[in-house]
Design a protein around this motif. Structure first.
Motif, mmCIF file in Angstrom:
data_model
loop_
_atom_site.group_PDB
_atom_site.id
_atom_site.type_symbol
_atom_site.label_atom_id
_atom_site.label_comp_id
_atom_site.label_asym_id
_atom_site.label_seq_id
_atom_site.Cartn_x
_atom_site.Cartn_y
_atom_site.Cartn_z
ATOM 1 N N PHE A 18 -32.906 -23.301 16.898
ATOM 2 C CA PHE A 18 -34.667 -23.579 16.352
ATOM 3 C C PHE A 18 -34.241 -24.896 15.237
ATOM 4 C CE2 PHE A 18 -35.841 -19.918 18.681
ATOM 5 C CZ PHE A 18 -36.910 -20.540 19.260
ATOM 6 N N SER A 19 -33.044 -24.731 14.710
ATOM 7 C CA SER A 19 -32.854 -25.638 13.514
ATOM 8 C C SER A 19 -32.867 -27.163 14.275
ATOM 9 C CB SER A 19 -31.217 -25.451 13.100
ATOM 10 O OG SER A 19 -31.256 -26.374 12.203
ATOM 11 N N ILE A 20 -32.170 -27.240 15.237
ATOM 12 C CA ILE A 20 -32.021 -28.567 16.032
ATOM 13 C C ILE A 20 -33.459 -28.909 16.422
ATOM 14 C CG2 ILE A 20 -31.133 -29.858 18.028
ATOM 15 C CD1 ILE A 20 -28.385 -28.644 17.560
ATOM 16 N N LEU A 21 -34.115 -28.215 17.300
ATOM 17 C CA LEU A 21 -35.263 -28.359 17.966
ATOM 18 C C LEU A 21 -36.355 -28.671 17.156
ATOM 19 C CD1 LEU A 21 -35.773 -28.142 21.211
ATOM 20 C CD2 LEU A 21 -36.300 -25.789 20.953
ATOM 21 N N SER A 22 -36.345 -28.019 15.835
ATOM 22 C CA SER A 22 -37.365 -28.478 14.907
ATOM 23 C C SER A 22 -37.375 -29.595 14.432
ATOM 24 C CB SER A 22 -37.241 -27.440 13.575
ATOM 25 O OG SER A 22 -37.286 -26.119 13.769
ATOM 26 N N THR A 23 -36.132 -30.216 14.325
ATOM 27 C CA THR A 23 -36.055 -31.634 13.889
ATOM 28 C C THR A 23 -36.458 -32.825 15.152
ATOM 29 O OG1 THR A 23 -34.277 -31.121 12.268
ATOM 30 C CG2 THR A 23 -34.565 -33.432 13.169
ATOM 31 N N LEU A 24 -36.048 -32.324 16.366
ATOM 32 C CA LEU A 24 -36.520 -33.019 17.505
ATOM 33 C C LEU A 24 -37.846 -33.001 17.827
ATOM 34 C CD1 LEU A 24 -33.201 -32.089 19.853
ATOM 35 C CD2 LEU A 24 -33.682 -34.074 18.284
ATOM 36 N N ARG A 25 -38.581 -31.677 17.625
ATOM 37 C CA ARG A 25 -39.894 -31.910 18.041
ATOM 38 C C ARG A 25 -40.836 -32.398 17.183
ATOM 39 N NH1 ARG A 25 -39.913 -25.265 20.024
ATOM 40 N NH2 ARG A 25 -39.554 -25.867 22.027
ATOM 41 N N THR A 26 -40.302 -32.513 15.858
ATOM 42 C CA THR A 26 -41.174 -33.380 15.091
ATOM 43 C C THR A 26 -40.845 -34.848 14.458
ATOM 44 O OG1 THR A 26 -40.146 -32.241 13.352
ATOM 45 C CG2 THR A 26 -41.911 -31.215 13.837
ATOM 46 N N LEU A 27 -39.919 -35.531 15.444
ATOM 47 C CA LEU A 27 -39.594 -36.923 15.172
ATOM 48 C C LEU A 27 -40.702 -37.523 15.117
ATOM 49 C CD1 LEU A 27 -36.710 -37.180 17.578
ATOM 50 C CD2 LEU A 27 -36.689 -37.660 15.254
#
Lengths: 192, 192
Positions: free
Chosen positions: A150-159
């Motif tokens: 979720f740390s990585i996904l959070s960043t990718l999803r809100t690019l």
DNA sequence: GTCTATAACCTGATAGAC
DNA sequence: GTCTATCAGGTTATAGAC
């Protein structure tokens, strides 16, 4: 582009700016320069527009990560790199659709909501698998896989919220920096 | 807790679940077991409820990062640690308010919208300063400060979406893992 | 402080002419 | 395929009784 596609595109833009509930069929109609009633000749309901946007993009993401994960020639590192690239590309090419996917899916109902949740779960499962494999083969640090996920996904999803503004960087430089930051962190190690 | 506070709390919960526009004054009234008209005895408008939630929490975040940044006894590393801790705490204690702050601020108008944007800018400026100082003193890697800023901020801002589910970890373990992942990355370095 | 009643308007969606 | 007209109901907010 068919009339239907044009309606969906304009609706997506409006949904991303004001949110699904705050956009009326009259607003969408005005954006494509027809009357609200005429929209129903191309689409059965307002819900159907949201479904088209969300499920379409969700499929694009799921299909991509599945292909990446299945490719036996990719290392864990390369798989993550491909996924980061995909998020950057789609966030630059279709920022409105990404925004709608991220925040407006709550307004889906019934079957479409179930389909979306299933797709989202599948996507997370594919990434979870990559991370768990990485930990097992010792290429990823032994930290909680859910926190990594979720740390990585959070960043990718809100690019989509900020990449468009970063015009001082080329897409290649952006990708290189983001990859380094996500994979290697930001703290400079002492080399002594 | 005053009646006004109770209304704001219930409204925040509903806003976080369905979005500002999809929640009616009748919905809010039902949640506090009065009639919609009676709400106007405690608050002037629906907008005022949103303003109270968003600006209140925005102030909490800005005040905290300002205090942290001003404290001369903190290193860059410690400042980042404090900020991560604050996001975890608020995401666990007030997940609904964090959700409203993240996604419903677009429905603010006029002066309140300007105030929110100013607060958000101030927050980002404080974090940007910490990062730039870190790069200068070589404790942070020399990568684009904007990419570092939004990469970290993206993860911290959306903690509310998943921290509550991570019950297999204590708050301390969660913090330790998140800090390691954000600051040192996930790739295991070769020690050879 | 809470109620009922109501003003003024917006909502998604349909019927049927052209 | 687009239009006008309209239905049935929901929207925020106010007025005034109690």
């Amino acid at each position: 582009m068919t009339r239907r596609d044009e309606i969906i595109k304009q609706a997506g833009l409006l949904f991303s700016l004001k949110g699904y509930s705050a956009v009326s069929m009259r607003d969408i109609a005005k954006a494509v320069d027809i009357k609200a009633a005429s929209l129903y000749n191309h689409l059965p309901s307002k819900q159907a527009i949201l479904e088209a946007i969300v499920l379409n993009l969700a499929n694009t993401f799921v299909n991509h990560i599945h292909d990446v994960n299945q490719n036996p020639s990719f290392s864990t590192r390369q798989k993550l790199s491909e996924i980061i690239q995909q998020h950057i590309d789609l966030s630059l090419q279709q920022p409105e659709s990404v925004a709608v996917l991220n925040t407006e899916w709550i307004h889906l109902n019934g079957e479409a909501l179930d389909k979306f949740k299933a797709k989202r779960f599948t996507y997370e499962q594919e990434l979870r698998e990559i991370i768990k494999n990485g930990i097992q083969e010792q290429s990823i640090t032994k930290r909680d896989p859910e926190v990594i996920l979720f740390s990585i996904l959070s960043t990718l999803r809100t690019l989509n919220l900020w990449v468009a503004k970063r015009k001082h960087l080329t897409v290649e430089d952006l990708k290189a920096d983001l990859e380094t930051i996500l994979l290697y962190g930001i703290i400079r190690q002492n080399k002594s």
